[in-house]
Design a protein around this motif. Structure first.
Motif, PDB file in Angstrom:
ATOM      1  N   GLU A 135      -5.693   0.065   8.080  1.00 15.31           N
ATOM      2  CA  GLU A 135      -7.254   0.892   6.805  1.00 15.31           C
ATOM      3  C   GLU A 135      -7.943  -0.545   7.178  1.00 15.31           C
ATOM      4  O   GLU A 135      -9.355  -0.944   6.658  1.00 15.31           O
TER       5      GLU A 135
ATOM      6  N   ARG B  31       8.571  -2.051  -4.231  1.00 14.05           N
ATOM      7  CA  ARG B  31       8.740  -1.113  -3.493  1.00 14.05           C
ATOM      8  C   ARG B  31      10.193   0.309  -4.025  1.00 14.05           C
ATOM      9  O   ARG B  31      10.437   0.896  -3.781  1.00 14.05           O
TER      10      ARG B  31
ATOM     11  N   SER C 210      -0.152   1.405   9.814  1.00 16.51           N
ATOM     12  CA  SER C 210      -1.612   1.889   8.256  1.00 16.51           C
ATOM     13  C   SER C 210      -2.555   0.886   7.674  1.00 16.51           C
ATOM     14  O   SER C 210      -3.284   1.065   7.793  1.00 16.51           O
ATOM     15  N   ILE C 211      -1.496  -0.214   7.798  1.00 14.78           N
ATOM     16  CA  ILE C 211      -1.958  -0.511   5.913  1.00 14.78           C
ATOM     17  C   ILE C 211      -3.417  -1.449   7.260  1.00 14.78           C
ATOM     18  O   ILE C 211      -4.308  -1.486   6.965  1.00 14.78           O
TER      19      ILE C 211
ATOM     20  N   ARG D 257       0.792  -1.536   0.335  1.00 13.88           N
ATOM     21  CA  ARG D 257       0.088   0.161   0.033  1.00 13.88           C
ATOM     22  C   ARG D 257       1.218   0.822   0.087  1.00 13.88           C
ATOM     23  O   ARG D 257       1.622   1.590   1.008  1.00 13.88           O
ATOM     24  N   PHE D 258       0.712   1.921  -1.225  1.00 12.79           N
ATOM     25  CA  PHE D 258       1.738   3.278  -1.325  1.00 12.79           C
ATOM     26  C   PHE D 258       0.754   4.219  -1.221  1.00 12.79           C
ATOM     27  O   PHE D 258      -0.237   4.391  -1.097  1.00 12.79           O
ATOM     28  N   ARG D 259       1.872   5.045  -0.446  1.00 11.10           N
ATOM     29  CA  ARG D 259       1.422   6.628  -0.217  1.00 11.10           C
ATOM     30  C   ARG D 259       1.452   7.621  -1.179  1.00 11.10           C
ATOM     31  O   ARG D 259       1.967   7.035  -2.418  1.00 11.10           O
TER      32      ARG D 259
ATOM     33  N   ARG E  41       3.272   2.389   3.145  1.00 12.09           N
ATOM     34  CA  ARG E  41       2.508   3.501   4.091  1.00 12.09           C
ATOM     35  C   ARG E  41       3.249   2.262   5.504  1.00 12.09           C
ATOM     36  O   ARG E  41       3.651   0.997   4.916  1.00 12.09           O
ATOM     37  N   PRO E  42       3.345   2.569   6.111  1.00 15.92           N
ATOM     38  CA  PRO E  42       3.895   2.069   7.254  1.00 15.92           C
ATOM     39  C   PRO E  42       2.684   0.519   7.546  1.00 15.92           C
ATOM     40  O   PRO E  42       1.698   0.681   7.681  1.00 15.92           O
TER      41      PRO E  42
ATOM     42  N   SER F 111       0.077   6.392  -6.650  1.00 17.61           N
ATOM     43  CA  SER F 111       1.488   7.493  -6.296  1.00 17.61           C
ATOM     44  C   SER F 111       1.820   8.776  -7.247  1.00 17.61           C
ATOM     45  O   SER F 111       2.113   9.468  -5.503  1.00 17.61           O
TER      46      SER F 111
END
Length: 359
Positions: free
Chosen positions: A348, A75, A344-345, A31-33, A340-341, A114
């Motif tokens: 979510e 990544r 955070s995943i 999951r990328f911000r 995302r850390p 992103s």
């Protein structure tokens, strides 16, 4: 007794296969911000359109950048793109070309979410083009067909694109890529890259190669030096005219018949181009930061200025960070990481579950 041994062997193979699948990254692992938006400086060309039809051969494309995309290195790719844009004077005038062999819809949505304003195209790469030519090397990661996609880049991009900067996924730029892209490539050269003439060039080929006069004379009349294919400025027009793709394939076909090298996709490039490239300042490829190809031990920066940091070798910064064993040099990669850390995943996922969203 024989049946029981066969059964145990099959169980063992199943366990190995399951462990391999578990170790490989999956799409849902990422999951990328969203990256910050970067804008052109005064004096840059107009920003590129996001329409595929308009950006394919846009005269306003200041730099074309090519990279491969796969899940294992995604990544790293995201961090590399982020670093290119962050240090560019004209980030909206850079056109990215990504080569991917599968999962294109997922990769397309990941990049777009992103980098919503990024002009890019994903070019499908057919692994069968090269799978029959690949010989096993010293590290299995080097044997993936996508590692050889750069050989076919001049034929995957449209003829109107005559120059491209090829970048590996395990690097970051800390300087303006337009400077690298503007490297002069005088005839008869068709690519530019940093050369390393102090490296032991003979080590890249087997004793069989050097003992055969008809093979070792391939470098006759050339000051053949090692160069790293992870950072190259390519003159695609010249490449197409000389059909260098076929020349590389011919060496790979020979490798299948008699082993003349050990290290993946690099030696065929050396056989065709070593001693025939335009040299680039070493600052544009501070390579080897991932250590050797076996253990990936920590290394320090080379002396001198750096415009590009390259974690070539087994040790990748994201893998070492996740394992809790980062090298000091990995701290220079971390600011560009868009993952995302984990908390955070998880947060979510819990939020979506509370909202009744299917996962």
């Amino acid at each position: 007794m024989l049946d029981s041994k066969v059964s145990l062997f099959l169980v063992f193979l199943s366990a190995v296969a399951a462990a391999k699948v578990a170790a490989e990254p999956r799409y849902r692992d990422f999951r990328f911000r969203e990256a910050p938006q970067f804008y052109n400086s005064p004096g840059c060309p107009p920003p590129l359109s996001l329409s595929s039809a308009e950006i394919n051969c846009s005269p306003f494309a200041l730099v074309h950048v090519a990279m491969t995309l796969d899940v294992a290195y995604l990544r790293g790719s995201m961090a590399a793109i982020n670093s290119v844009l962050q240090h560019s004077s004209c980030p909206q005038s850079i056109h990215f070309h990504f080569l991917a062999s599968k999962s294109i819809p997922y990769l397309n949505s990941t990049i777009a979410s992103s980098f919503p304003s990024l002009p890019f195209l994903i070019h499908p790469f057919d692994p069968s083009l090269v799978s029959g030519l690949i010989s096993t090397s010293i590290r299995s990661a080097l044997d993936r067909p996508l590692n050889y996609a750069r050989t076919y880049l001049p034929h995957l991009l449209l003829p109107c694109i005559t120059r491209v900067v090829y970048l590996d996924s395990d690097l970051i730029l800390v300087d303006d890529i337009a400077i690298l892209a503007a490297t002069p490539i005088p005839p008869p050269s068709s690519l530019a890259a940093p050369e390393y003439c102090n490296a032991n060039f003979t080590a890249y080929f087997t004793p069989t190669f050097w003992a055969n006069p008809s093979l070792s004379t391939a470098f006759k009349g050339r000051r053949a030096c090692y160069f790293n294919t992870g950072v190259m400025v390519m003159d695609l027009k010249k490449w197409r005219e000389e059909d260098y793709t076929q020349k590389i394939e011919e060496w790979m076909e020979l490798q299948k018949r008699m082993r003349i090298y050990e290290l993946g996709s690099l030696p065929p490039f050396l056989l065709v181009f070593a001693g025939r490239i335009a040299a680039v300042d070493h600052r544009w490829n501070q390579h080897g930061l991932g250590g050797d190809n076996f253990r990936g031990l920590c290394r320090n920066l080379h002396p001198g200025p750096a415009s590009l940091l390259h974690w070539s070798g087994k040790g990748k910064p994201w893998a070492r960070i996740d394992a809790g064993r980062p090298c000091p040099i990995d701290a220079l990669w971390s600011p560009y990481d868009l993952l995302r850390p984990a908390f955070s995943i998880e947060g979510e996922c819990k939020f979506k579950q509370r909202q009744g969203v299917k996962m």
